[in-house]
Each structure stands twice: as structure tokens, then as C-alpha cells.
Design a protein around this motif. Sequence first.
Motif, PDB file in Angstrom:
ATOM      1  N   GLU A 240      -8.740  -2.831  62.522  1.00  0.00           N
ATOM      2  CA  GLU A 240      -9.897  -3.129  63.381  1.00  0.00           C
ATOM      3  C   GLU A 240     -11.206  -2.750  62.686  1.00  0.00           C
ATOM      4  N   LEU A 241     -11.169  -1.708  61.856  1.00  0.00           N
ATOM      5  CA  LEU A 241     -12.380  -1.341  61.116  1.00  0.00           C
ATOM      6  C   LEU A 241     -12.770  -2.445  60.138  1.00  0.00           C
ATOM      7  N   ASP A 242     -11.782  -3.043  59.486  1.00  0.00           N
ATOM      8  CA  ASP A 242     -12.078  -4.159  58.582  1.00  0.00           C
ATOM      9  C   ASP A 242     -12.648  -5.341  59.361  1.00  0.00           C
ATOM     10  N   ALA A 243     -12.149  -5.553  60.570  1.00  0.00           N
ATOM     11  CA  ALA A 243     -12.671  -6.646  61.391  1.00  0.00           C
ATOM     12  C   ALA A 243     -14.132  -6.399  61.766  1.00  0.00           C
ATOM     13  N   LEU A 244     -14.475  -5.128  62.077  1.00  0.00           N
ATOM     14  CA  LEU A 244     -15.873  -4.812  62.393  1.00  0.00           C
ATOM     15  C   LEU A 244     -16.780  -5.078  61.192  1.00  0.00           C
ATOM     16  N   ARG A 245     -16.345  -4.640  60.027  1.00  0.00           N
ATOM     17  CA  ARG A 245     -17.162  -4.857  58.831  1.00  0.00           C
ATOM     18  C   ARG A 245     -17.281  -6.346  58.522  1.00  0.00           C
ATOM     19  N   GLY A 248     -20.060  -7.896  60.254  1.00  0.00           N
ATOM     20  CA  GLY A 248     -21.377  -7.359  59.943  1.00  0.00           C
ATOM     21  C   GLY A 248     -21.762  -6.170  60.794  1.00  0.00           C
ATOM     22  N   LEU A 249     -20.800  -5.524  61.453  1.00  0.00           N
ATOM     23  CA  LEU A 249     -21.072  -4.367  62.304  1.00  0.00           C
ATOM     24  C   LEU A 249     -20.733  -3.084  61.550  1.00  0.00           C
ATOM     25  N   SER A 250     -21.478  -2.033  61.829  1.00  0.00           N
ATOM     26  CA  SER A 250     -21.294  -0.760  61.136  1.00  0.00           C
ATOM     27  C   SER A 250     -20.377   0.153  61.949  1.00  0.00           C
TER      28      SER A 250
END
Length: 373
Positions: A240-245, A248-250
Amino acid sequence: MPDTASRPGMLVQEADRFSAEGDWTLPHYARLSAVAAKARAAEEIALDRLGALDTSGASVLVDLLGADRVQEIDRWAPALPPERRSMLKAVAKAREASPPPTEPRALPILGALAELGRRVEALGRQQLQLAGFIGLTLTSLLANLPRPWRWRITALVAHIQQTGLNAIPIVALLTFLVGAVVAFLGATVLRDFGATIYTVNLVTYSFLREFGVLLAAILLAGRTASAFTAQIGAMKANEELDALRAQGLSPMELLVLPRVLAMMISLPILTLVGMLSGMLGGALVCALALDISTTQFLAILQREIPLRHFLLGIGKAPVFAFIIAVIGCLEGFKAKASAQSVGEHTTSSVVQSIFMVILLDALAAMFFMEMGW
């Protein structure tokens, strides 16, 4: 003797014996060592068809024949050239004179020191990572403070409820019981000196300066830091962290800052609750066991306890909250994509948080003592 100059060394089985053929030299040493094992049980090895021979091949033959049999080579292999027999005897004698090396026995103290060094080195790397993550968190916080439209108010409120409001009952109960225990111990010691009235000072000083904030911080370290690590670690395992990045989200802005700010708001509230509950437990013991009424308890609190003790205690709460939240989030980011890794880092976050809280509290206590506060 047939010409075997171009043939690699080998062992050929002939009926009940083996025959050494070809060149037993250094270029063929690895192959000779590998194939020599099958002749270990042979009663006899013939050397009459042996090709070239050097000390590396001779050492393999000595291992196969045994040093005692090589010393009798003049008797059972008279057809072998004298220089080769002399070489085999010299190698056998050298092998007997130098037994195989044994590994030096390591002293237990050296192993303990090596393990201590590894742990200290790991602790140093861990603290460097923590310092870097603290800097990253502060940079993100300063970048977002002037931009109210980027504040995550919903996430902040949700984390305040999770870390603060839901923890009030357990903090109040624990500090109440500890306050009662401190009052019992103080009364037991001070009764011998006829100074039981100072039990009030003991309870109020300890909870205003130390126990209120320390107990609340340790509870949050075990209750909330572990939750932060598990949540972020599970998100990393699920990518999910990769999906946020990718969107374009931090993750710092979405996951870390709301948790850090929520902890910095919740811990001072829980510290106040812990102070009041601890003094309430002490007042109850004073009323029941020492005949010190609640009115007298409050009068002593108002008359003899300076306000600075409360300010010093409550002032440590935001610092402890920041450290606990940062450690919990950092360990979540360090977790790998496996349940075992998430569990290990969750445990690590609790241990680190409690350690850092106690360390900072001890440093603060020494600083305040030197300053006379």
C-alpha cells in the motif's frame, strides 16, 4: 612403461587392486582428490604404470597408502624409480612431522566481547536511523504547517481518539494503584520517624514530576507504538505504501504526521489524568490508613507543592510523545513484506520506545536537579 605423459592421473580398478596411472601432478590435483576416495578400502595400489609425479600427487598417494606403507615402498614396489620412491618417503615423513592444523580454541570471553561489539554497533546504526527519521519528520511538519489545506484533520482526530481517549481508563487505573502503593510504602518508612504527614509530599512530588508522565508514556509505548508499527508494517507488506507513492502522495504526510501530532496532543492529557489519579490513590490511602483527611491533603498540596513541579512533569509529555510516535512509525517502515518481520519490528518498537523514554527522563531529572528546579 607405457607413455602416459598426456594422460591425467587416475585410479583404475583391476580385480582386487587399484592401479595408479597417468600424471599425478598439480594441474590434476582437484580431480585426483575427488576420485581417490573410492580406493580407501583397497588392499593394494600398483604404481608401475604411474606417469609424471610431483609433490601434490605424492601427497594424495601418501593419503591413500598410509605413511607406514610408504616407508616400506622399497620392498613392495622395487620397480618404481628410486627418485620417486625417495619423493614419496619425503612427503610421508613431512606429513607425519606436521599434523593437520586444528582451529584455535576461542576463549568464551572473546566470544562475549565480540557479541557485545556487534550489539553496540547495531545500536549505533539504529540511533543514526532514528536521528535521520526525526529530521525527516520535522522537515515534513514544518513544510505542512503553513499549508492548512494539506492538514489531515480527520486522521488526526481519529488517532487522538485511538491513542488518547481510549487509553484514559487504563492510565487512570494504573496510576491510581501505583499512587496507593507509593503512599503505603511512604507511610511504612516515615512512620518510624513520626513523619507520616510527609507521605502527602512524597505522593504529590513523585506524580507531578515523574510517575504521572512516565507511567502514561510507558503505557503508550506498549499500547500505541506497537499499533503504529503493525499498521504501517502491514501496509508495507501489502504494498500500500508503494501505491501511495505511485499516486504522488507522501507516506510521511499521510501516515506519520497525523500519528505524531495525535500523540503529542494525547500524552499531555493522559499525563494530567495520571497525575490526578495517582494523587487520588495516595489521598485515599492517607485518609484510610493515616487519618489525613482529603481536605488536609489538598491544603498541603496547595501550600507546600510549587507549581513548577507540575509544569516540569507536563512539559516532558510532548517530548516523550514525539519520540514514541517516531519510533513506532520508523519501525513500521523498516519492516519487510512478511508477518515475521512485522512482529519483530513491533516488538523492537516497544522496547526502543520504553528505553528512550526512561533514558530521556533520567537525563531530564539530572538536568533539573543541576538547575535547582
